[in-house]
Every structure is written in structure tokens, then in C-alpha cells.
Design an enzyme around this catalytic site. Structure first.
Site, PDB file in Angstrom:
ATOM      1  N   ASN A   1     -11.846 -15.452   5.418  1.00 56.50           N
ATOM      2  CA  ASN A   1     -10.677 -15.061   4.644  1.00 56.50           C
ATOM      3  C   ASN A   1      -9.782 -16.233   4.995  1.00 56.50           C
ATOM      4  OD1 ASN A   1      -8.615 -14.396   3.175  1.00 56.50           O
ATOM      5  ND2 ASN A   1      -8.426 -12.209   3.961  1.00 56.50           N
TER       6      ASN A   1
ATOM      7  N   LYS B   1      -9.088 -16.134   8.824  1.00 58.74           N
ATOM      8  CA  LYS B   1      -9.644 -15.213   9.678  1.00 58.74           C
ATOM      9  C   LYS B   1     -11.274 -14.957   9.262  1.00 58.74           C
ATOM     10  CE  LYS B   1      -5.427 -12.591   8.544  1.00 58.74           C
ATOM     11  NZ  LYS B   1      -4.820 -11.990   7.510  1.00 58.74           N
TER      12      LYS B   1
ATOM     13  N   ARG C   1     -13.426 -14.942   0.750  1.00 60.02           N
ATOM     14  CA  ARG C   1     -12.573 -14.210  -0.288  1.00 60.02           C
ATOM     15  C   ARG C   1     -11.910 -15.551  -1.023  1.00 60.02           C
ATOM     16  NH1 ARG C   1      -7.221 -10.981   1.555  1.00 60.02           N
ATOM     17  NH2 ARG C   1      -6.431 -10.416  -0.467  1.00 60.02           N
TER      18      ARG C   1
ATOM     19  N   HIS D   1      -5.400  -8.712  -5.499  1.00 59.56           N
ATOM     20  CA  HIS D   1      -5.674  -7.577  -4.386  1.00 59.56           C
ATOM     21  C   HIS D   1      -6.889  -6.740  -5.035  1.00 59.56           C
ATOM     22  CE1 HIS D   1      -1.388  -7.193  -2.890  1.00 59.56           C
ATOM     23  NE2 HIS D   1      -2.133  -7.899  -1.824  1.00 59.56           N
TER      24      HIS D   1
ATOM     25  N   LEU E   1       0.355  -1.377  -0.184  1.00 59.49           N
ATOM     26  CA  LEU E   1       1.688  -1.713  -0.057  1.00 59.49           C
ATOM     27  C   LEU E   1       1.573  -2.480   1.395  1.00 59.49           C
ATOM     28  CD1 LEU E   1       3.653   1.474  -0.815  1.00 59.49           C
ATOM     29  CD2 LEU E   1       3.250  -0.503  -2.456  1.00 59.49           C
TER      30      LEU E   1
ATOM     31  N   GLY F   1       1.983  -8.444   1.232  1.00 54.92           N
ATOM     32  CA  GLY F   1       2.123  -8.718  -0.140  1.00 54.92           C
ATOM     33  C   GLY F   1       1.741  -6.956  -0.755  1.00 54.92           C
TER      34      GLY F   1
ATOM     35  N   ARG G   1       8.533 -11.679  -1.039  1.00 52.81           N
ATOM     36  CA  ARG G   1       8.202 -12.423  -2.658  1.00 52.81           C
ATOM     37  C   ARG G   1       9.271 -11.554  -3.374  1.00 52.81           C
ATOM     38  NH1 ARG G   1       1.770 -12.061  -2.921  1.00 52.81           N
ATOM     39  NH2 ARG G   1       1.817 -12.176  -0.669  1.00 52.81           N
TER      40      ARG G   1
ATOM     41  N   MET H   1       8.689  -3.821   7.369  1.00 54.62           N
ATOM     42  CA  MET H   1       9.358  -2.571   6.793  1.00 54.62           C
ATOM     43  C   MET H   1       9.692  -1.705   8.001  1.00 54.62           C
ATOM     44  SD  MET H   1       9.956  -0.471   4.234  1.00 54.62           S
ATOM     45  CE  MET H   1       9.597  -1.036   2.789  1.00 54.62           C
ATOM     46  N   ARG H   2       8.919  -1.765   9.264  1.00 57.32           N
ATOM     47  CA  ARG H   2       9.410  -0.876  10.280  1.00 57.32           C
ATOM     48  C   ARG H   2      10.964  -1.281  10.708  1.00 57.32           C
ATOM     49  NH1 ARG H   2       3.593  -2.661  13.255  1.00 57.32           N
ATOM     50  NH2 ARG H   2       4.779  -4.724  11.949  1.00 57.32           N
TER      51      ARG H   2
ATOM     52  N   GLY I   1      -0.752  -1.860   5.100  1.00 56.09           N
ATOM     53  CA  GLY I   1       0.032  -1.449   6.422  1.00 56.09           C
ATOM     54  C   GLY I   1       1.183  -0.359   6.071  1.00 56.09           C
ATOM     55  N   ILE I   2       1.983  -0.648   4.798  1.00 59.87           N
ATOM     56  CA  ILE I   2       2.996   0.190   4.679  1.00 59.87           C
ATOM     57  C   ILE I   2       2.461   1.732   4.101  1.00 59.87           C
ATOM     58  CG2 ILE I   2       5.033   0.872   3.237  1.00 59.87           C
ATOM     59  CD1 ILE I   2       5.689  -2.208   3.309  1.00 59.87           C
TER      60      ILE I   2
ATOM     61  N   GLU J   1      -0.471   2.930   4.469  1.00 60.65           N
ATOM     62  CA  GLU J   1      -1.345   3.763   5.398  1.00 60.65           C
ATOM     63  C   GLU J   1      -0.411   4.503   6.593  1.00 60.65           C
ATOM     64  OE1 GLU J   1      -4.285   1.235   6.799  1.00 60.65           O
ATOM     65  OE2 GLU J   1      -4.890   0.571   4.753  1.00 60.65           O
TER      66      GLU J   1
ATOM     67  N   GLU K   1     -10.847  -4.687   2.965  1.00 52.38           N
ATOM     68  CA  GLU K   1     -11.073  -6.164   2.211  1.00 52.38           C
ATOM     69  C   GLU K   1     -12.559  -6.876   2.663  1.00 52.38           C
ATOM     70  OE1 GLU K   1      -7.184  -6.894   2.317  1.00 52.38           O
ATOM     71  OE2 GLU K   1      -7.012  -7.542   0.228  1.00 52.38           O
TER      72      GLU K   1
END
Ligand code: ADP
Length: 397
Positions: A9, A16, A94, A182, A210, A213, A242, A285-286, A329-330, A332, A380
Site C-alpha cells: 500500500n 506500507k 492497493r 475506501h 472514520l 480519511g 480535508r 480526534m483523541r 481509528g475513530i 473502532e 484493507e
């Protein structure tokens, strides 16, 4: 013979990888994963075991501008040394854009590469970086089976209404339409749903991906019918940096009245907006959830508000809602965001089990909630590994 499948990816500043090893018919098992990051700034290679233990780390302080190709070569040599008695059978990549035509993963050949290069103008920030490792791997392993897995493919089942802008036909005919992204994440979740709740998977599901991206997708009977990202991945929800959906007139204003250049506008829309732009604090977000800054709270409020509005829109596209899924991330890891989204969605029949939500349980809706609510980790890379193996098998059959 144990089989190795490599998943790549690649982006502009990082590449990655995940290496999967499987025995014949077994499902692919993650063997190690890692990345080269800081490309063109301060390259750093790190590889980890599936449990997160560091297996290898390397930096090149004297060569900050080391080429993509040289870094990729280092990475491939390290990966090959990990194969042991397994044989590298294929690589899955990907690829962000598969255009209007590709609705399935495809075997890479010269013809396909030519077609994928033609799509570069549709995703100039991503597509060239996705294609570079395919070419590099072809040089190192000329005979290796390589598979391109597209982020847009899962959405090709969208009806034309969901794919169209109200622009003149001449322009939409040139490919200016809604593609959605996605897709590999949504496809993975759709497959997970089939195992977890076959009844819900046959019904109308909205998935909220979430992460830094962010997007949402309406999946009806296992097929994508609408999503929030459009022509590019800057559409839809506000994200880490974004804007998400914005009146196109703002771009004209920035060009005509503020004299901004296209590059400046691109930076503004992709890198300076979203949670970062609204909060002025962070794109994480954290940090926003812990911050006492009023603008941080407003950024979170706007994020939740826009998710809630898109949820109504996606439910309308399907004519109902049976299940809601949170992932990435957010999605989960943030009970607070899930709780706030679900509170806005009571009118749709969403009733949350607060305790299950706090525990990040798999099923977080109340027992009698008309709409079931799920927290499902996305993967993914595993989706790409599965596609690659399925394609390998079909070649053998
Ligand atoms: P990417 O889209 O880069 O793959 P991820 O899916 O890893 O991103 O999601 C990254 C986002 O998840 C970041 O905004 C981060 O703040 C957020 N995140 C991670 N853990 C938590 C948490 N416990 N609570 C809230 N947000 C979190």
C-alpha cells in the site's frame, strides 16, 4: 509448500507492506508488516510482528533524498529474507483508482498498467505512487503474479444516479463523476457482516469508516449503492485535514476574489482543513476530545453533525436502515463519537447499549433496537491478500 503473499500500500511519503503466509487452503495468516515512511525527508524503515514487536528498524540520516526505488529494494530484500521455507507467490497492490471500468481486482500486465496510467489525472496525488511499486517489483521479480485491487471497485455497483453530478453530459462523459473510495475497507466489512449477521448483511447497512480519511457507504444486500466520497477523496465528511463536501462556489471565490493558485487551494482543501482547520488545534480526534478549547469542541460537533446528516441521506438512498457499522481509528476506538452519532440517529430506530459501547463490544445496540449497531475492525490489507489469493487460485483452476 507454504505460500507467501505480499500486500503493498504505497503513498507519496510512505510504502506500507504486509506479508501473509498460508498453507494450501488455509486463510492467509499475517506474518509481519511494516513500512518505509518519511520518504524524501527522513526515510525510516520499520517492520513488526503481528503482535507489534519490532523486528527490524533502519534509518538513512545521510541520505534524506534516497529514492523510492532504492527504499523499495531495501524493503523487498528484507521481506524475502523472512520467507523461510515459504515461496513468494504473488503481490497484491492497493490502487486508488480503477476508473469506471474496473469493478474487480485484476491481474497486472502491460495493458492494464497503460490503462491505469491514463487514470493518473483523476488521482494525481495517489495513483502514480500506487503504480511505482508494481513497476519496481516487475523489475526485481519479472515472473511474479501481481494483482491490482482498486479502492473504487466496490462502488461500481452504484446506480447511475449515485454516480452522477448534474453537469453537462460532455463533461460527465469525460469521467467527471462520483467514484467513491475506501472500497476495500467496505468490502471487508460487508464480508465480515455476512459471517456475523447473515440477516443484517442481506439488508440495508450503513458503514462509517472514520479514520484520518473518513467516509460512509450504503450497502444494500451486500452491494454498495451510495457513498459520501465522490470524484475525489476530498468529498463527503470533514476529515483530519480535508474539508469534505463544500459548495463549489467557495473554490471560485478563492480563485477569483482571493487570487489563490490551484496548488494553494489544493493544500487548503486537503491539508489545512477538516478537524485541523476548524479546531486550530489538531487533526487527531483523541487530542480534540481531550481539549478544553471551544474550537476543538466545535470541530467534533461539526464532524458528528455531518455524519448524522449523511446517515439520513444514505438511509434515504436505500429506503431504510437495518444495521449501522463503525470502523477505522475513530469508529473502532471512540465510544464518545459513536454515542453522539447514535443519539442523533434515534429517529432512524437506533438504540444504543451504553455499556457495550463503552467496552468497544462487537454489537453495541440495545437488545430491542430496531437497527443493530456494530463495531467491526477493518483490514484493507487482509482484503487485498484474499483477493490476491482468490485470483491466484482462479489462474490455477
Ligand atoms: P488512517 O485513515 O490513516 O488509516 P486510522 O484509521 O488509523 O487512520 O484512524 C486515525 C484516526 O483515529 C486519528 O484521527 C486518531 O485520532 C483516531 N483515533 C485513534 N484512536 C482513537 C481513540 N481512542 N479515540 C478517538 N480517536 C482515535
Amino acid at each position: 509448500m507454504r505460500e507467501g503473499i505480499l500486500v503493498i500500500n504505497a503513498g507519496s511519503s510512505s510504502i506500507k507492506f504486509s506479508l501473509y503466509i498460508s498453507n494450501g487452503d488455509e486463510k492467509p495468516l499475517l506474518s509481519c508488516k511494516g513500512q518505509v515512511e518519511g520518504i524524501n525527508v527522513a526515510p525510516h524503515f520499520i517492520a513488526k510482528s503481528p503482535h507489534g514487536g519490532v523486528l527490524n528498524e533502519q534509518r538513512w540520516p545521510d541520505q534524506p533524498n534516497m529514492s523510492h526505488e532504492a527504499l523499495f529494494k531495501y524493503m523487498i530484500e528484507w521481506i524475502e529474507a523472512q520467507l523461510g521455507d515459504a515461496e513468494l507467490k504473488a503481490a497484491g497492490h492497493r490502487v486508488v483508482h480503477g476508473g469506471s471500468q474496473y469493478s474487480q481486482p485484476l491481474l497486472v500486465n502491460d495493458e492494464l498498467m497503460e490503462e491505469l496510467e491514463k487514470l493518473i489525472p483523476l488521482a494525481p496525488l495517489h495513483q502514480p505512487h500506487n503504480l511505482a511499486p508494481i513497476r519496481a517489483l516487475t523489475k526485481v521479480h519479472p515472473g511474479l503474479t501481481q494483482v491490482a485491487c482498486f479502492d473504487t471497485a466496490f462502488h461500481r455497483s452504484n446506480p447511475w444516479t449515485a454516480q452522477s453530478f448534474a453537469l453537462p453530459r460532455k463533461i460527465t462523459g469525460e469521467g467527471v463523476k462520483r467514484y467513491g473510495f475506501h472500497g476495500l475497507s467496505y468490502e471487508f466489512i460487508a464480508r465480515q457482516m455476512r459471517q456475523l449477521s447473515p440477516a443484517a448483511a442481506r439488508g440495508k447497512v450503513v458503514v462509517c469508516h472514520l479514520g484520518s480519511g473518513a467516509s460512509m457507504c450504503a450497502i444494500d444486500g451486500g452491494k454498495s449503492v451510495a457513498s459520501t466520497m465522490g470524484f475525489t477523496a476530498v468529498d463527503g465528511l470533514p476529515m483530519g485535514t480535508r474539508t469534505g463536501t463544500m459548495d463549489a462556489g467557495v473554490i471560485l471565490y478563492l480563485l477569483q476574489q482571493k487570487g489563490m493558485t490551484p496548488k494553494e487551494i489544493e493544500d487548503l482543501l486537503y491539508k489545512q482543513s477538516g478537524l485541523l482547520g476548524v479546531s486550530g488545534v489538531s487533526n487527531d480526534m483523541r487530542i480534540l476530545l481531550e481539549s478544553s478549547e471551544p474550537h476543538a469542541a466545535e470541530a467534533v460537533e461539526l464532524f458528528v453533525y455531518r455524519i448524522s446528516r449523511e446517515l439520513g441521506s444514505l438511509a434515504a438512498a436505500m429506503g431504510g436502515l437495518d444495521a449501522l457499522v463503525f470502523t477505522a481509528g475513530i469508529g473502532e476506538r471512540s465510544p464518545q463519537i459513536r454515542e453522539r452519532v447514535c443519539a442523533h440517529a434515534e429517529w432512524l430506530g437506533v438504540e444504543m447499549d451504553q455499556e457495550a459501547n463503552q467496552r468497544d463490544s462487537l454489537l453495541i445496540s440495545a437488545a430491542d433496537s430496531p437497527v443493530s449497531v456494530w463495531v467491526i475492525p477493518t483490514d484493507e490489507e487482509m482484503m487485498i491478500a484474499k483477493h490476491t489469493r482468490e485470483l491466484l487460485r482462479s489462474l490455477r483452476d
